[in-house]
Design a protein around this motif. Sequence first.
Motif, PDB file in Angstrom:
ATOM      1  N   GLN A  75       0.830  -1.203   0.000  1.00  0.00           N
ATOM      2  CA  GLN A  75       0.000   0.000   0.000  1.00  0.00           C
ATOM      3  C   GLN A  75       0.867   1.257   0.000  1.00  0.00           C
ATOM      4  O   GLN A  75       0.513   2.261  -0.628  1.00  0.00           O
ATOM      5  N   GLY A 103       0.586   4.032  -2.799  1.00  0.00           N
ATOM      6  CA  GLY A 103       0.315   5.417  -2.422  1.00  0.00           C
ATOM      7  C   GLY A 103       1.400   6.366  -2.912  1.00  0.00           C
ATOM      8  O   GLY A 103       1.108   7.471  -3.367  1.00  0.00           O
ATOM      9  N   LYS A 156       1.038   6.881  -6.682  1.00  0.00           N
ATOM     10  CA  LYS A 156      -0.056   7.808  -6.981  1.00  0.00           C
ATOM     11  C   LYS A 156       0.357   9.249  -6.715  1.00  0.00           C
ATOM     12  O   LYS A 156       0.103  10.139  -7.522  1.00  0.00           O
ATOM     13  N   ARG A 157       0.974   9.467  -5.565  1.00  0.00           N
ATOM     14  CA  ARG A 157       1.353  10.829  -5.184  1.00  0.00           C
ATOM     15  C   ARG A 157       2.430  11.406  -6.099  1.00  0.00           C
ATOM     16  O   ARG A 157       2.406  12.585  -6.436  1.00  0.00           O
ATOM     17  N   THR A 170      -6.363   0.609   3.419  1.00  0.00           N
ATOM     18  CA  THR A 170      -6.921   1.861   2.912  1.00  0.00           C
ATOM     19  C   THR A 170      -6.250   3.053   3.571  1.00  0.00           C
ATOM     20  O   THR A 170      -5.904   4.037   2.907  1.00  0.00           O
ATOM     21  N   GLU A 176      -2.408   3.478   2.252  1.00  0.00           N
ATOM     22  CA  GLU A 176      -2.314   3.982   0.877  1.00  0.00           C
ATOM     23  C   GLU A 176      -2.799   5.425   0.779  1.00  0.00           C
ATOM     24  O   GLU A 176      -2.148   6.269   0.164  1.00  0.00           O
ATOM     25  N   GLY A 177      -3.915   5.721   1.397  1.00  0.00           N
ATOM     26  CA  GLY A 177      -4.449   7.073   1.340  1.00  0.00           C
ATOM     27  C   GLY A 177      -3.580   8.076   2.076  1.00  0.00           C
ATOM     28  O   GLY A 177      -3.334   9.180   1.575  1.00  0.00           O
ATOM     29  N   PHE A 178      -3.098   7.709   3.239  1.00  0.00           N
ATOM     30  CA  PHE A 178      -2.267   8.612   4.013  1.00  0.00           C
ATOM     31  C   PHE A 178      -0.975   8.932   3.275  1.00  0.00           C
ATOM     32  O   PHE A 178      -0.574  10.087   3.166  1.00  0.00           O
ATOM     33  N   ALA A 219      -0.418   8.694   0.070  1.00  0.00           N
ATOM     34  CA  ALA A 219      -0.725   9.473  -1.130  1.00  0.00           C
ATOM     35  C   ALA A 219      -0.964  10.946  -0.806  1.00  0.00           C
ATOM     36  O   ALA A 219      -0.671  11.816  -1.624  1.00  0.00           O
ATOM     37  N   GLN A 220      -1.463  11.232   0.367  1.00  0.00           N
ATOM     38  CA  GLN A 220      -1.737  12.611   0.749  1.00  0.00           C
ATOM     39  C   GLN A 220      -0.539  13.320   1.367  1.00  0.00           C
ATOM     40  O   GLN A 220      -0.410  14.532   1.248  1.00  0.00           O
TER      41      GLN A 220
END
Length: 174
Positions: free
Chosen positions: A42, A46, A49-50, A113, A116-118, A120-121
């Motif tokens: 993840q 992430g 993506k970022r 989730t 990966e989200g953290f 990416a942000q």
Amino acid sequence: MRAFFRTTVLLLAMVPCSAMAAQPICLSKTEATSLIAYALPQAINGTAKRCAASLPADAFLRSSKAPALASRYAGQKGRYWPKAKPAVLKALGSQGNAIAGLPDDTLQQLADTFVEGFVAQRIAPKSCKQLDLAIDLLSPLPPENTAGLIALTMDVAGSADPKLGSVSLCKDGR
């Protein structure tokens, strides 16, 4: 080097969970290594993506090699989960107690989730070139070696400068 270390720890050690804990957390070497190995797919996704917009077209993270690496590491996640789960719950502090009774499938989905989200942000785009190189250099290794190197780096850097993060390896074998 300090910025690179912080970003690497953020990326691959799931440090974000520690931000939820009221106090700094202490993980055993086994917990840290298992948590890192579990979170690697993840974290790689992430980061890809970022960093996609910040990297040249021939970068590792923009190539098919990044998803292949994440997939290769993901294929072994199940073997790391039993030792990563207590580390996830510990990192979440009191929130970990509230979700400890959830089925493993649900906990894994939440952890996946979140990581990966953290990532990416939170990754600074200016770190993308270094992270791309680091992931490329580590890519031939199996997840346990990559995770072990990251845990070792956390331990060494944390000993040198305790302000680098709120996750540390326990010195007393816990």
